[in-house]
Design an enzyme around this catalytic site. Structure first.
Site, PDB file in Angstrom:
ATOM      1  N   GLU A 205      31.118  -5.829  38.826  1.00 47.40           N
ATOM      2  CA  GLU A 205      30.023  -5.410  39.702  1.00 47.40           C
ATOM      3  C   GLU A 205      30.511  -4.523  40.846  1.00 47.40           C
ATOM      4  O   GLU A 205      29.815  -4.354  41.849  1.00 47.40           O
ATOM      5  CB  GLU A 205      29.287  -6.641  40.246  1.00 47.40           C
ATOM      6  CG  GLU A 205      28.684  -7.470  39.122  1.00 47.40           C
ATOM      7  CD  GLU A 205      27.700  -8.524  39.599  1.00 47.40           C
ATOM      8  OE1 GLU A 205      27.272  -8.475  40.760  1.00 47.40           O
ATOM      9  OE2 GLU A 205      27.367  -9.400  38.789  1.00 47.40           O
ATOM     10  N   LYS A 336      15.903 -13.205  37.907  1.00 48.11           N
ATOM     11  CA  LYS A 336      16.461 -12.196  36.997  1.00 48.11           C
ATOM     12  C   LYS A 336      15.446 -11.992  35.887  1.00 48.11           C
ATOM     13  O   LYS A 336      15.167 -12.916  35.115  1.00 48.11           O
ATOM     14  CB  LYS A 336      17.762 -12.713  36.392  1.00 48.11           C
ATOM     15  CG  LYS A 336      18.933 -12.841  37.365  1.00 48.11           C
ATOM     16  CD  LYS A 336      20.023 -13.683  36.731  1.00 48.11           C
ATOM     17  CE  LYS A 336      21.371 -13.506  37.384  1.00 48.11           C
ATOM     18  NZ  LYS A 336      22.362 -14.480  36.847  1.00 48.11           N
TER      19      LYS A 336
END
Ligand code: 2PG
Ligand code: MG
Length: 428
Positions: A205, A336
């Site tokens: 990330e 999510k």
């Protein structure tokens, strides 16, 4: 009304060189919109399923030919002719067509890409921005970012046991200042790593690979980076942790953290110690995904001033969120969209959290693409917080830069700011 005329799909590659689903929706007036599906690595077992082919001869089993075919045939047949501006109806049609809890018929990767592409086409047909189209009656907010600084576990090979050490610019007056502050901290962290001769290579990330096996060392370094960057730890830039403890389970009720085997109570004490010693205001997944009792103990021990975020525990599901609320097992949900399947369902989870007096953080996945719909979803939800990864790597910046553009637009919604955290962090 603008009708959906056609749906097409194919594979593209994500930020980890793994195929993912891209969908293109074409409307009756000839306009079209696309969207791509994200993909997680530290997945919870209660998540909706990604449809992968499992053919070892094709992308090591990770191919998405089946999901692509579901979009081109079953889904296209069902959605053709529907009014593209009716997102909830489109998403309901997807959910009914799939007909399973875990979205194993169509695949959550097919569903989320269709849902997002239709949302974008719907916004286009109405001549408004995607966040405004998705917001409906909600009060949109520019979200406070939770930004990845150090990664370990499944997001960076080797390194520390906890998955992510993140920073939250809680005291920033607006999004541009927030992004500048975290950028300061990111570069200060790089300087600190270089000074100690450690690597500045980054994880999935965009955060730095943790410098050692010690999670506490990374938390300490993050605190030093905040100070080095000239910001006050706690009141200006605070720390968030994603322990991702489901992936640390060594045996029933035991965790392997940084090479040490800890029982549930010891895990809780270790994390509580970090909260005491460092400006940690948010802790995600401190315990495993089904340890409801342990979570309730953790919530009591950490107290209401710590944002206790359920990711694997809640898996973007209303029933699990309600269970957490009734047990006092978490006070915030990680949202999510591909963990459930559609954008409307993700928004409904954030709405339910609000009605339960809980917080919500809209989150990207560790596998992402250049697509930026998540930024609009976060703004539209009014959740006030977003987690996208670090301030490096373009699949992350696509979202942050979209947020910056939204925040600078003439009709920009209000800034979430510190107020989105359940408690204002104590100045340290
Ligand atoms: C998480 C996410 C994002 P993944 O655990 O919160 O950081 O990771 O997408 O791998 O589940
Ligand atoms: Mg997580």
């Amino acid at each position: 009304m603008t009708a959906i005329d056609a749906l097409d799909a194919d594979w593209v590659l994500d930020s980890r060189a793994i195929p993912t689903v891209e969908v293109v929706v074409t409307l009756a007036d000839g306009r079209s919109a696309f969207a791509q599906a994200p993909s997680g690595a530290s997945t919870g077992s209660h998540e909706s399923l990604e449809r992968r082919d499992g053919d070892p001869e094709h992308f090591r089993g990770k191919g998405v030919r089946g999901a692509v075919s579901a979009v081109r045939h079953q889904i296209a047949d069902r959605l053709r002719g529907m009014d593209v501006s009716t997102q909830e109806e489109i998403d309901r049609a997807l959910v009914e067509l799939d007909g399973t809890e875990d979205r194993s018929v169509l695949g959550a990767n097919a569903m989320v890409a269709v849902s997002a592409a239709c949302a974008r086409a719907g916004a286009l047909s109405r001549g408004i921005s995607l966040w405004r189209h998705l917001a409906g009656d909600r009060s949109p907010l520019i979200p406070l970012p939770m930004v990845n600084l150090f990664s370990g576990s499944l997001h960076a090979s080797g390194g520390m046991g906890i998955q992510d050490v993140l920073v939250i610019p809680v005291g920033a007056p607006d999004l541009p200042a927030a992004m500048e502050w975290v950028d300061d901290v990111y570069h200060a962290a790089a300087d600190l790593l270089r000074e100690r001769g450690a690597s500045t290579l980054v994880g999935d990330e965009g955060g730095f690979g943790a410098p050692s096996r010690s999670s506490e060392e990374a938390i300490d370094l993050a605190t030093q980076a905040i100070v080095r960057a000239g910001h006050r730890p706690g009141s200006q830039v605070a720390i968030a942790l994603d322990v991702a403890a489901t992936h640390l389970v060594a045996s029933e009720g035991c965790y392997d953290l940084d090479g040490e085997v800890l029982e549930t109570s010891q895990m809780i004490e270790t994390i509580a110690g970090w909260v005491d010693r460092y400006p940690v205001v948010s802790v995600e997944d401190p315990l495993a995904e089904d340890d409801w009792e342990g979570w309730a103990l953790a919530a009591q021990r950490l107290g209401p001033e710590v944002q206790l975020v359920g990711d694997d525990l809640l898996c973007t599901r209303v029933p699990r969120l309600e269970r957490a609320a009734s047990l006092g097992a978490a006070n915030t949900v990680l949202v999510k969209a591909n963990q459930i399947g559609t954008l409307s369902e993700a928004l409904a989870v954030a709405d339910r959290a609000r009605s339960l007096g809980m917080g919500a953080v809209v989150s990207a996945r560790s596998g992402e693409t250049e697509d930026d719909w998540l930024a609009d979803l976060a703004v539209a939800s009014g959740a006030g917080q977003i987690k996208v990864g670090s301030v490096a790597r373009s699949e992350r910046l696509a979202k942050y830069n979209r947020l910056l553009r939204i925040s600078r637009s003439a009709d920009a919604p209000a800034w979430g700011g510190t107020g989105v955290l359940l408690r204002t962090p104590v100045p340290r």
